[in-house]
Write a protein that holds these residues in place. Structure first.
Motif, short mmCIF file in Angstrom:
data_model
loop_
_atom_site.label_atom_id
_atom_site.label_comp_id
_atom_site.label_asym_id
_atom_site.label_seq_id
_atom_site.Cartn_x
_atom_site.Cartn_y
_atom_site.Cartn_z
N ASP A 167 0.86 -1.18 0.00
CA ASP A 167 0.00 0.00 0.00
C ASP A 167 0.90 1.23 0.00
O ASP A 167 1.43 1.62 1.03
N LYS A 209 -0.07 -9.24 -6.58
CA LYS A 209 -0.62 -8.17 -5.73
C LYS A 209 -1.26 -7.05 -6.55
O LYS A 209 -1.81 -6.11 -5.98
N GLU A 212 -5.13 -6.20 -5.93
CA GLU A 212 -5.42 -5.60 -4.63
C GLU A 212 -4.72 -4.25 -4.46
O GLU A 212 -5.26 -3.34 -3.82
N TYR A 213 -3.50 -4.14 -5.02
CA TYR A 213 -2.72 -2.91 -4.88
C TYR A 213 -2.28 -2.42 -6.27
O TYR A 213 -1.12 -2.56 -6.65
N TYR A 216 0.91 -0.23 -6.64
CA TYR A 216 2.20 -0.69 -6.13
C TYR A 216 3.21 -0.82 -7.26
O TYR A 216 2.90 -1.27 -8.37
#
Length: 339
Positions: A167, A209, A212-213, A216
């Motif tokens: 995050d 990831k 979700e992110y 990033y």
């Protein structure tokens, strides 16, 4: 001042213990007499090793101790402002690890408090005390390779990111996590402020990831323009796996300087199949082991001789601003010009 400087460590995590061990026997004119950590279990474990005269779970209680001359702050960033301002009011000199604070306003509060109460404030950019990086600065000042035209710096970290690091609203990604040292190094080398910064980044190593992110990134490239015309370039990466890597280059009108090394030692093994084998640097803790000691010595010398610190609150604030503006550039996909 000829007296021994008594120091309290506030924050006994991994980075804090690097400072604790240095102040607990490696410095001629300072000694660690107190430790502070809100986690009672962690405090007890550290006390087993250090055997300190004073232990605290609340930094406010530590600051009441008249025997403490200086503090070393290695806590989560959001606590720095309150601890530093309170320490300044208590007349304690302050070494504060980077990042300096969460906002520019908090940095200003810290700087103003230390100025008002006449205490030293030094920020934790240890590369300025590394012999290799210091030699690079000396080459610049001596104009050994002529006038500086282009500065490069890189930091690659080997560790797998912890969940919170994905995050970037919390971690900032590599620009904040690993490249803040590069940003400070290039400001130091350039002897000027940054007028433009442009950051691009991408998630190469943790594609699982991405959903979700989505913001990033684990790899980034940074382009900068300094107010004196020097060009700066930084590359950063997390989770590279091959080891810790931090180097710099100084390109001048008459030559080039290459600073730092990737090898953990000076041993190379050459085998009959004509391959060369060497060990990579495992961690920043090994690479900068001596630099941390010299950094602490510089802080204590500033207190003893009443001189300015070599890494100031302004340096800490500017690193914070560059991280902030760099992340703005990354998100908005454009160069950001800095007043």
């Amino acid at each position: 001042m000829n007296k021994m400087i008594n120091v309290c460590l506030i924050g006994c995590g991994r980075a804090g213990m690097i400072h604790a061990r240095n102040y607990n026997g490696n410095l001629r004119h300072a000694r660690l007499i107190a430790i502070c950590d809100p986690d009672e279990g962690n405090l007890a474990e550290v006390q087993k090793e250090l055997q300190m005269e004073y232990q605290y779970t609340d930094y406010r209680e530590a600051l009441k101790n008249a025997n403490i001359d200086a503090i070393v702050v290695v806590t989560p960033t959001h606590l720095h402002r309150d601890i530093v301002v309170a320490a300044a009011k208590a007349g304690k000199h302050i070494f504060c690890e980077k990042p300096m604070a969460g906002t520019e306003e908090e940095c200003n509060d810290m700087i103003d408090a230390c100025r008002e109460y006449n205490v030293k404030l030094q920020l934790g950019f240890m590369r300025r005390f590394d012999e290799n990086f210091k030699t690079g600065k000396e080459v610049i000042e001596n104009k050994t390779v002529g006038e500086v035209t282009l500065l490069k710096s890189l930091t690659h970290g080997p560790s797998e990111p912890k969940e919170w690091m994905f995050d970037i609203s919390k971690s900032g990604g590599p620009v904040a996590e690993v490249n803040s040292h590069d940003l400070d190094t290039l400001r130091w080398y350039a002897g000027a402020e940054v007028s433009m910064i442009h950051v691009i980044g991408h998630n190469f190593r943790s594609p699982e990831k991405a959903a979700e992110y989505p913001d990033y990134y684990d790899t980034c490239a940074v382009m900068m323009q300094f107010t004196n015309g020097i060009i700066g370039m930084i590359d950063g990466a997390q989770y590279v796996r091959y080891g810790y890597d931090a180097r710099a280059e100084i390109l001048g009108t008459h030559g080039i300087v290459k600073v730092g090394r990737q090898n953990s030692n000076n041993v190379e093994v050459v085998t009959q199949d004509k391959t060369i084998q060497a060990q990579s640097m495992p961690s920043w803790t090994k690479l900068y082991q001596e630099a941390y000691v010299r950094e602490a010595e510089a802080f204590i010398d500033a207190i003893r001789h009443d001189t300015g610190t070599q890494v100031t609150g302004h340096d800490g604030k500017m690193a914070l601003i560059l991280v902030r503006e760099g992340l703005k550039s990354l998100r908005e996909k454009r160069p950001v010009f800095i007043e």
